[in-house]
Scaffold this motif. Sequence first.
Motif, PDB file in Angstrom:
ATOM      1  N   THR A 183       5.674  -5.308  11.108  1.00 46.13           N
ATOM      2  CA  THR A 183       5.208  -6.545  10.486  1.00 46.13           C
ATOM      3  C   THR A 183       5.762  -7.721  11.285  1.00 46.13           C
ATOM      4  OG1 THR A 183       5.221  -5.506   8.314  1.00 46.13           O
ATOM      5  CG2 THR A 183       5.184  -7.901   8.356  1.00 46.13           C
ATOM      6  N   VAL A 184       4.881  -8.675  11.616  1.00 41.06           N
ATOM      7  CA  VAL A 184       5.296  -9.858  12.383  1.00 41.06           C
ATOM      8  C   VAL A 184       4.886 -11.102  11.611  1.00 41.06           C
ATOM      9  CG1 VAL A 184       5.006 -11.137  14.541  1.00 41.06           C
ATOM     10  CG2 VAL A 184       5.070  -8.639  14.577  1.00 41.06           C
ATOM     11  N   SER A 185       5.841 -12.039  11.481  1.00 43.73           N
ATOM     12  CA  SER A 185       5.551 -13.320  10.815  1.00 43.73           C
ATOM     13  C   SER A 185       5.134 -14.345  11.854  1.00 43.73           C
ATOM     14  CB  SER A 185       6.786 -13.822  10.059  1.00 43.73           C
ATOM     15  OG  SER A 185       7.107 -12.943   9.012  1.00 43.73           O
ATOM     16  N   PHE A 186       4.156 -15.168  11.484  1.00 42.36           N
ATOM     17  CA  PHE A 186       3.667 -16.196  12.402  1.00 42.36           C
ATOM     18  C   PHE A 186       3.318 -17.437  11.589  1.00 42.36           C
ATOM     19  CE2 PHE A 186       0.206 -18.426  14.580  1.00 42.36           C
ATOM     20  CZ  PHE A 186       0.815 -18.668  15.809  1.00 42.36           C
ATOM     21  N   THR A 187       3.753 -18.601  12.083  1.00 44.88           N
ATOM     22  CA  THR A 187       3.468 -19.874  11.420  1.00 44.88           C
ATOM     23  C   THR A 187       2.501 -20.681  12.285  1.00 44.88           C
ATOM     24  OG1 THR A 187       5.675 -19.892  10.472  1.00 44.88           O
ATOM     25  CG2 THR A 187       4.483 -21.977  10.440  1.00 44.88           C
ATOM     26  N   PHE A 188       1.406 -21.068  11.680  1.00 34.22           N
ATOM     27  CA  PHE A 188       0.435 -21.920  12.382  1.00 34.22           C
ATOM     28  C   PHE A 188       0.991 -23.336  12.452  1.00 34.22           C
ATOM     29  CE2 PHE A 188      -2.234 -18.400  11.191  1.00 34.22           C
ATOM     30  CZ  PHE A 188      -3.140 -18.291  12.243  1.00 34.22           C
ATOM     31  N   ASN A 189       0.724 -23.992  13.577  1.00 39.20           N
ATOM     32  CA  ASN A 189       1.186 -25.378  13.730  1.00 39.20           C
ATOM     33  C   ASN A 189       0.557 -26.259  12.667  1.00 39.20           C
ATOM     34  OD1 ASN A 189       2.806 -24.899  15.995  1.00 39.20           O
ATOM     35  ND2 ASN A 189       1.077 -25.115  17.393  1.00 39.20           N
ATOM     36  N   ALA A 190       1.351 -27.206  12.194  1.00 37.77           N
ATOM     37  CA  ALA A 190       0.828 -28.156  11.194  1.00 37.77           C
ATOM     38  C   ALA A 190      -0.173 -29.074  11.866  1.00 37.77           C
ATOM     39  CB  ALA A 190       1.988 -28.952  10.604  1.00 37.77           C
ATOM     40  N   ALA A 191      -1.153 -29.501  11.108  1.00 36.41           N
ATOM     41  CA  ALA A 191      -2.157 -30.413  11.636  1.00 36.41           C
ATOM     42  C   ALA A 191      -1.528 -31.754  11.991  1.00 36.41           C
ATOM     43  CB  ALA A 191      -3.268 -30.611  10.618  1.00 36.41           C
TER      44      ALA A 191
END
Length: 195
Positions: A183-191
Motif C-alpha cells: 500500500t502506498v500513500s500519495f497526496t495530490f498537490n493542492a490547487a
Amino acid sequence: MFKHLKNILLLGTIMLLLAACATPTTQPTAAATQTEENTSTPVVITATAMPATATVKAVNTKVPAATNTAVPKITYTPSIPGAYDADGKAITTTIKSMIITSIKESGSGQAQIVWTASGTFANGFKIYYSSYVANPSYSSEKSEYGIADGTTRSAFVNGTPGTTYNYRLCSFTGSDCEFYSNTVSFTFNAATSTP
C-alpha cells in the motif's frame, strides 16, 4: 587447625617429659655432700589463631561505560515481496508478486502509478484506493480502476487536489483478489489560485 595445634602441644609436652626423665642423675655418694636437684621449669606454649588472609588481584579493572544505544528492531520481510492479504499481512505461499514502485503527479488532479509484477495475470489487475481506509481491498469501502491487460505495469488515476489516498493493486481472479500489492500513500498537490 586447632586440632593440629592441640596435637603439637601434646606431643611437645610428652617430649619434654621424656627428656626430663631421661636425664641421668648421679647417685649421692658418701663422699659427696652436694645434691643435685631437678629445677626445670615447665615450658608453656601458647598459640593464637591467625585470621586467614588472601590477596586477590583484579583481572580486568576496566569496565566499559554503560551506553544508552537503541537496539535495532528486527522487522519481518516476506520471502516474496509484494504478496499481501487483505489486511496487509505478508503471504509466503504464492510465487506471484506485485510492488508499487512509484506514484507521480502528471497533471492537476491526475497521477501515474507504476509497478513491477512477476507471474501471469490472466484477468488483469484492480487498483483500489481510499482516502480513509488504510489497506483498501475487494470487500472494503474503496474506489477502483480495472485493468484487463495482465501485462500492463502502469496506469493513470484521478484524485482531488490536496487529498491523500492509499493505493494498492489487486491480482484479480475475475470475481475476487488472489493477493494484493504493498500500500502506498500519495497526496495530490493542492490547487493554486491566481490573483
